[in-house]
Design a protein around this motif. Structure first.
Motif, short mmCIF file in Angstrom:
data_model
loop_
_atom_site.label_atom_id
_atom_site.label_comp_id
_atom_site.label_asym_id
_atom_site.label_seq_id
_atom_site.Cartn_x
_atom_site.Cartn_y
_atom_site.Cartn_z
N ALA A 20 0.82 7.59 -3.05
CA ALA A 20 -0.46 7.17 -3.61
C ALA A 20 -0.26 6.27 -4.83
O ALA A 20 -0.91 5.22 -4.95
N LEU A 21 0.63 6.66 -5.72
CA LEU A 21 0.89 5.84 -6.91
C LEU A 21 1.51 4.50 -6.53
O LEU A 21 1.18 3.47 -7.13
N PHE A 22 2.38 4.51 -5.55
CA PHE A 22 2.98 3.25 -5.09
C PHE A 22 1.89 2.31 -4.57
O PHE A 22 1.87 1.12 -4.91
N LEU A 23 0.97 2.84 -3.77
CA LEU A 23 -0.11 2.01 -3.23
C LEU A 23 -1.07 1.56 -4.33
O LEU A 23 -1.44 0.39 -4.40
N LEU A 24 -1.49 2.51 -5.15
CA LEU A 24 -2.52 2.21 -6.15
C LEU A 24 -2.02 1.41 -7.34
O LEU A 24 -2.81 0.79 -8.04
N GLY A 102 -4.99 12.92 0.06
CA GLY A 102 -5.41 12.09 1.19
C GLY A 102 -6.40 11.02 0.76
O GLY A 102 -6.33 9.87 1.20
N PHE A 103 -7.32 11.40 -0.11
CA PHE A 103 -8.30 10.45 -0.64
C PHE A 103 -7.61 9.34 -1.43
O PHE A 103 -7.93 8.16 -1.27
N LEU A 104 -6.66 9.71 -2.28
CA LEU A 104 -5.94 8.71 -3.07
C LEU A 104 -5.18 7.72 -2.18
O LEU A 104 -5.20 6.52 -2.42
N VAL A 105 -4.52 8.24 -1.14
CA VAL A 105 -3.79 7.36 -0.22
C VAL A 105 -4.77 6.45 0.51
O VAL A 105 -4.53 5.24 0.66
N ALA A 106 -5.91 6.99 0.95
CA ALA A 106 -6.91 6.18 1.65
C ALA A 106 -7.46 5.08 0.74
O ALA A 106 -7.63 3.93 1.16
N VAL A 107 -7.73 5.42 -0.50
CA VAL A 107 -8.22 4.42 -1.46
C VAL A 107 -7.15 3.36 -1.68
O VAL A 107 -7.44 2.16 -1.73
#
Length: 126
Positions: A20-24, A102-107
């Protein structure tokens, strides 16, 4: 939950917060910088990021690193709290953490898709 299952599950949570941090942060930063170079900073819909884009790249990277430190620290506190939570509440708490991750990864995937839209199509999906 036995201690072994809890430990393996917690390791998986750390894997997912990393994704999630990598994506965001990392992926968003790189695609935002490319989009800003191609279409200008005015296309950035996040006002904080738009403000950061008008600063030095060191300030932008520093802000992103500060977010990584803060999120990692808070996530560690959350995991410590999960470990101290007794059964059966710990299962419900674990499910909430999984939904949040899951929400963080989806965002993160949505932000990535939006940035790619700006790069390829010249406009936001929003």
């Amino acid at each position: 939950m036995t201690s072994r299952i809890a430990d393996s599950r917690i390791e998986e949570y750390w894997d997912w917060i990393t994704v999630a941090l990598f994506l965001l942060l990392a992926v968003d930063l790189l695609t935002t910088l490319v989009a800003a170079r191609l279409v200008g900073t005015g296309a950035e819909s996040n006002p904080l990021m738009r403000w950061l884009l008008n600063r030095s790249i060191l300030v932008v990277i520093g802000a992103h690193l500060a977010v990584v430190v803060l999120v990692t620290g808070f996530f560690r506190l959350l995991i410590d709290r999960l470990r101290r939570t007794s059964s059966p509440e710990n299962r419900y708490f674990a499910v909430l953490i999984e939904v949040w991750l899951g929400f963080l990864v989806a965002v993160g995937l949505g932000v990535f898709a939006n940035n790619l839209s700006v790069i390829v199509l010249g406009g936001s999906l929003l």
